[in-house]
Write a protein that holds these residues in place. Structure first.
Motif, PDB file in Angstrom:
ATOM      1  N   ASN A 291       0.820  -1.221   0.000  1.00  0.00           N
ATOM      2  CA  ASN A 291       0.000   0.000   0.000  1.00  0.00           C
ATOM      3  C   ASN A 291       0.851   1.267   0.000  1.00  0.00           C
TER       4      ASN A 291
ATOM      5  N   SER B  33      -7.259   4.404   3.314  1.00  0.00           N
ATOM      6  CA  SER B  33      -8.030   3.810   4.425  1.00  0.00           C
ATOM      7  C   SER B  33      -7.265   2.651   5.063  1.00  0.00           C
ATOM      8  N   GLN B  34      -6.144   2.270   4.427  1.00  0.00           N
ATOM      9  CA  GLN B  34      -5.327   1.168   4.932  1.00  0.00           C
ATOM     10  C   GLN B  34      -3.934   1.688   5.290  1.00  0.00           C
ATOM     11  N   LYS B  35      -3.277   0.970   6.196  1.00  0.00           N
ATOM     12  CA  LYS B  35      -1.931   1.404   6.544  1.00  0.00           C
ATOM     13  C   LYS B  35      -0.924   0.890   5.521  1.00  0.00           C
TER      14      LYS B  35
END
Length: 550
Positions: free
Chosen positions: A9, A59-61
């Motif tokens: 990500n 929205s994600q690490k």
């Protein structure tokens, strides 16, 4: 060495996992494919600050994890200094949370970015054409000289000695400052101390003096009451002793009749003994009582002195005055001994200075001896890299003060042209020239010391095919003793790699993603052929690619 890298990500990368080999690794890819993303991820591992723009899905690490084999790096002292658990296979992880908060871990232990940077500076070195400021850094230039000079042992001894020397200097400054302040108070403190010494203080004296004063001041009343009491006890007819004697005689005659009378008799006898003892003490006190105006005056004066001292020093009893006397005695004593202590410190400092100068002289001599060798090696390499007229002037001069790494001032000067004047590196060389100089320096260093993994980021930009071929050969040679990465657009360099990785973009469900794959065999031949002649691969390009790879 860097053994693996995992990126999740980050920028255009969803989930990338790559293992790396020792030796020379090439990374290629079209412009915009995402090579800079790899460097960005590695920069986060090195301690660069992160922000939310790094997240592909906010929205994600984001998680970036690198594994290093540090077996041959002798980094135990660095781990201990930074309070880290030493592991030969060290795992470094950075996390960027959707909130924008960033965390760093070494072997699963949380660390500060400062500690991370200290460690990673020893693990990986990323170098691009725009990152040549290190060349003009005084510390880096000394590192280059010292790698050849083999001054590690005298340098360690010098640094230990310098630490002690500076500690003594700090102590001397503290003492001299204290002396300057103490001299202002010395006379007054001496006066206060002498006043207390002259008072000949005795703990508990105040209470006994006050008791004596009360006795002497009320002597007549005391004599009167004691005399009356003596008379009441000694009167032959109604005196207390006479009455108790008669009672005792009466009970002595009946004591044998019962246990009850015997006990009463014993108590009367005990009371008689106690009363007689009281009588004799009263009698002695009466005989001893005598008015003494002179002694009363002495006691009064003494009390007045003690009360004045208590009031002056704002204390409640003699014991506190004694503590003040002891403190003043110590302070005055220290002040009076300061000259002796200061002289003793100066002698120690002078001795250490002599020893430091001796070590600095050895270090200077070793450094001076290797300058011709370093100059020759660098100029030879630069000549091979298309700079035949490059010349260095490396000036090492004895300094007047002690530096952290010796007593030398160092100046690297350079000219790229015949008859040109020598100038500082950043003023005498272009960006491309600085890259070649850095490559030459790193190449020389790799022969004398264990360097960390190095990643050259397109330092071959703008050089000819012949020169790029030599640059690749130099990097290939360096990789025999260390791990080397090169991000390149030049086929001559790419063909020298032991491992070839390709960065590419692909669109999945209308979303662009960056990936990294290892290419071998025919795929590698095609990749190098495309680097030679473009997307439309010709037979001659394929032949040329095979020639380069062979």
């Amino acid at each position: 060495m860097l053994t693996s890298l995992s990126i999740k990500n980050y920028a255009l990368i969803d989930d990338l996992q790559t293992d790396f080999n020792k030796g020379f690794t090439i990374i290629t890819g079209e412009t915009g494919a995402g090579k800079s993303i790899l460097l960005g991820a590695l920069s986060l591992i090195l301690g660069k600050r992160a922000d939310l723009s790094s997240l592909k899905d906010d929205s994600q690490k984001c998680i970036i994890e690198a594994v290093f084999d540090v077996t041959n790096y002798n980094l135990q002292a660095v781990y201990q200094q930074e309070d880290l658990d030493y592991e030969a296979q060290t795992i470094i992880r950075r996390e960027i949370l959707p909130s924008g908060k960033s965390r760093a871990f070494v072997n699963d232990s949380p660390v500060t970015l400062s500690s991370l940077q200290t460690l990673c500076d020893r693990l990986i070195d990323i170098h691009s054409q725009h990152q040549t400021t290190q060349l003009t850094d005084d510390g880096f230039q000394f590192q280059v000289i010292d790698a050849l000079a083999e001054v590690e042992e005298p340098l360690v001894a010098y640094k230990v000695q310098l630490k002690s020397y500076k500690s003594l200097q700090k102590e001397l400054k503290k003492l001299e400052d204290f002396q300057a302040e103490a001299n202002k108070e010395h006379e007054y403190n001496t006066f206060l101390l002498q006043e207390l010494i002259d008072a000949k203080l005795v703990d508990g004296e105040l209470e006994s003096l006050e008791e004596e004063y009360e006795t002497l001041d009320n002597i007549e009343a005391i004599k009167e009451k004691i005399g009356a009491s003596h008379q009441l006890l000694s009167d032959e007819q109604i005196g207390g002793l006479a009455i108790l004697t008669e009672v005792k005689a009466n009970f002595s005659k009946i004591a044998s009749f019962s246990q009850k009378y015997k006990e009463l008799y014993d108590r009367i006898d005990s009371s008689f003994i106690e009363l007689y003892d009281i009588f004799t003490e009263i009698e002695a006190s009466e005989d001893a009582l005598e008015a003494d105006p002179n002694r009363l005056e002495v006691v009064n004066n003494r009390l007045q002195l003690l009360h004045n001292l208590k009031k002056k020093h704002l204390v409640l009893d003699i014991s506190e005055l004694i503590k003040i006397q002891n403190a003043l005695d110590e302070k005055v004593g220290i002040t009076e001994n300061l000259d002796k202590n200061i002289q003793k410190l100066k002698t120690s400092i002078a001795k250490q200075e002599t020893e430091l100068n001796a070590l600095a002289k050895i270090i200077h001599s070793n450094r001076s001896a290797v300058i011709p060798t370093l100059k020759s090696q660098l100029e030879t390499l630069l000549s091979e890299l298309g700079m035949p007229n490059a010349q260095f002037s490396i000036n090492l001069k004895a300094a007047s003060t002690f530096h952290s790494n010796g007593k030398d001032d160092l100046e690297f000067l350079f000219t790229a042209n015949k008859g040109g004047s020598f100038k500082a590196l950043n003023k005498a060389a272009s960006g491309g020239e600085l890259s070649r100089i850095m490559l030459a320096i790193k190449s020389v260093l790799s022969k004398y010391m264990q360097l960390p993994t190095i990643m050259f980021d397109e330092i071959d930009t703008g050089v000819s095919g012949e020169i790029s071929n030599k640059m690749g050969a130099i990097m290939k040679q360096m990789s025999k003793s260390m791990q080397v990465f090169a991000i390149t657009h030049l086929p001559q360099v790419a063909a020298k790699g032991d491992t070839h990785l390709k960065v590419y973009k692909e669109d999945i469900n209308h979303i662009t993603t960056t990936n990294l794959i290892a290419i071998t065999g025919e795929d590698r031949i095609v990749e190098i052929a495309q680097m030679l002649g473009g997307k439309e691969v010709s037979a001659s390009a394929i032949a040329h690619a095979k020639e380069l790879l062979n």
